[in-house]
Scaffold this motif. Structure first.
Motif, mmCIF file in Angstrom:
data_model
loop_
_atom_site.group_PDB
_atom_site.id
_atom_site.type_symbol
_atom_site.label_atom_id
_atom_site.label_comp_id
_atom_site.label_asym_id
_atom_site.label_seq_id
_atom_site.Cartn_x
_atom_site.Cartn_y
_atom_site.Cartn_z
ATOM 1 N N LEU A 113 -21.050 29.586 -1.030
ATOM 2 C CA LEU A 113 -21.086 28.059 -1.230
ATOM 3 C C LEU A 113 -19.854 27.114 -0.844
ATOM 4 O O LEU A 113 -19.938 25.929 -0.729
ATOM 5 C CB LEU A 113 -21.557 27.897 -2.661
ATOM 6 C CG LEU A 113 -22.888 28.216 -2.983
ATOM 7 C CD1 LEU A 113 -23.277 28.183 -4.637
ATOM 8 C CD2 LEU A 113 -23.875 27.421 -2.229
ATOM 9 N N ALA A 114 -18.730 27.906 -0.995
ATOM 10 C CA ALA A 114 -17.324 27.172 -0.545
ATOM 11 C C ALA A 114 -17.251 26.851 0.831
ATOM 12 O O ALA A 114 -16.314 26.065 1.336
ATOM 13 C CB ALA A 114 -16.289 27.796 -1.038
ATOM 14 N N SER A 115 -18.053 27.464 1.786
ATOM 15 C CA SER A 115 -18.071 27.175 3.253
ATOM 16 C C SER A 115 -18.543 26.015 3.659
ATOM 17 O O SER A 115 -19.720 25.647 3.117
ATOM 18 C CB SER A 115 -18.836 28.649 3.835
ATOM 19 O OG SER A 115 -18.791 28.155 5.043
ATOM 20 N N PRO A 116 -17.790 25.363 4.397
ATOM 21 C CA PRO A 116 -18.080 23.985 4.887
ATOM 22 C C PRO A 116 -19.167 24.306 5.837
ATOM 23 O O PRO A 116 -19.978 22.942 5.957
ATOM 24 C CB PRO A 116 -16.836 23.580 5.670
ATOM 25 C CG PRO A 116 -15.971 24.633 5.707
ATOM 26 C CD PRO A 116 -16.551 25.763 4.920
ATOM 27 N N ALA A 117 -19.326 25.135 6.569
ATOM 28 C CA ALA A 117 -20.638 25.362 7.479
ATOM 29 C C ALA A 117 -21.758 25.766 6.932
ATOM 30 O O ALA A 117 -22.531 26.614 8.029
ATOM 31 C CB ALA A 117 -19.956 25.955 8.828
ATOM 32 N N ILE A 118 -22.208 25.492 5.800
ATOM 33 C CA ILE A 118 -23.403 26.156 5.423
ATOM 34 C C ILE A 118 -24.605 25.097 5.493
ATOM 35 O O ILE A 118 -24.429 24.235 5.248
ATOM 36 C CB ILE A 118 -23.103 26.602 3.911
ATOM 37 C CG1 ILE A 118 -24.466 27.297 3.195
ATOM 38 C CG2 ILE A 118 -22.842 25.268 3.008
ATOM 39 C CD1 ILE A 118 -24.068 27.936 1.972
ATOM 40 N N THR A 119 -25.699 25.692 5.840
ATOM 41 C CA THR A 119 -26.925 24.784 6.091
ATOM 42 C C THR A 119 -27.379 24.594 4.607
ATOM 43 O O THR A 119 -27.257 25.089 3.749
ATOM 44 C CB THR A 119 -28.071 25.628 6.840
ATOM 45 O OG1 THR A 119 -28.421 26.645 5.971
ATOM 46 C CG2 THR A 119 -27.561 26.040 7.990
#
Length: 139
Positions: A67-73
């Motif tokens: 969830l901390a990843s900026p590139a999550i759809t």
């Protein structure tokens, strides 16, 4: 309070009392076995809960990282938020279950164990006294 062995005037009286004491002692020894079994079972349950909580902690960490990843759809975000919420709920439920036999319940189980131990000592002492008294009787 000392036992009044003078009430036992024959070996038959002593034998009757010894039989009753043995039966009573057997019951307390069975109760001790049951308490020991309950303790072992609680320890196994606590170890199982601890293992499951550790696994859920790892899941929660993984979902949090995703969830901390900026590139999550958006759909992947929603899916992982749901999984994170469920993992936290399962963890909370396990912690509640694991603590169900803590504090007061364990204290009272300890009191019960002490009572059984004391009663076994009283019964064993009575058996010894009656056996010694029996040997002093002639009939």
């Amino acid at each position: 309070m000392p036992l009044d062995l003078k009430l036992l005037t024959t070996r038959a009286d002593c034998d009757e009392v010894l039989d009753d004491l043995a039966a009573e002692l057997d019951g307390y020894q069975q109760r001790t076995s049951n308490l020991d079994y309950a303790d072992r079972r609680a320890d196994r349950t606590q170890a199982d809960v601890s293992g499951q909580v550790a696994g859920l902690d790892a899941e929660i960490t993984a979902y949090t990282s995703i969830l901390a990843s900026p590139a999550i759809t958006p759909s992947l975000r929603k899916l992982n938020e749901t999984k994170l919420r469920r993992a936290n709920d399962r963890r909370d439920n396990l912690l509640d279950r694991g603590s169900a036999r803590s504090g007061p319940a364990r204290f009272l189980a300890g009191v019960d164990g002490e009572q059984v131990t004391a009663q076994v000592a009283v019964l064993t002492d009575a058996q010894t006294q009656v056996t010694n008294h029996r040997s002093s009787l002639t009939t």
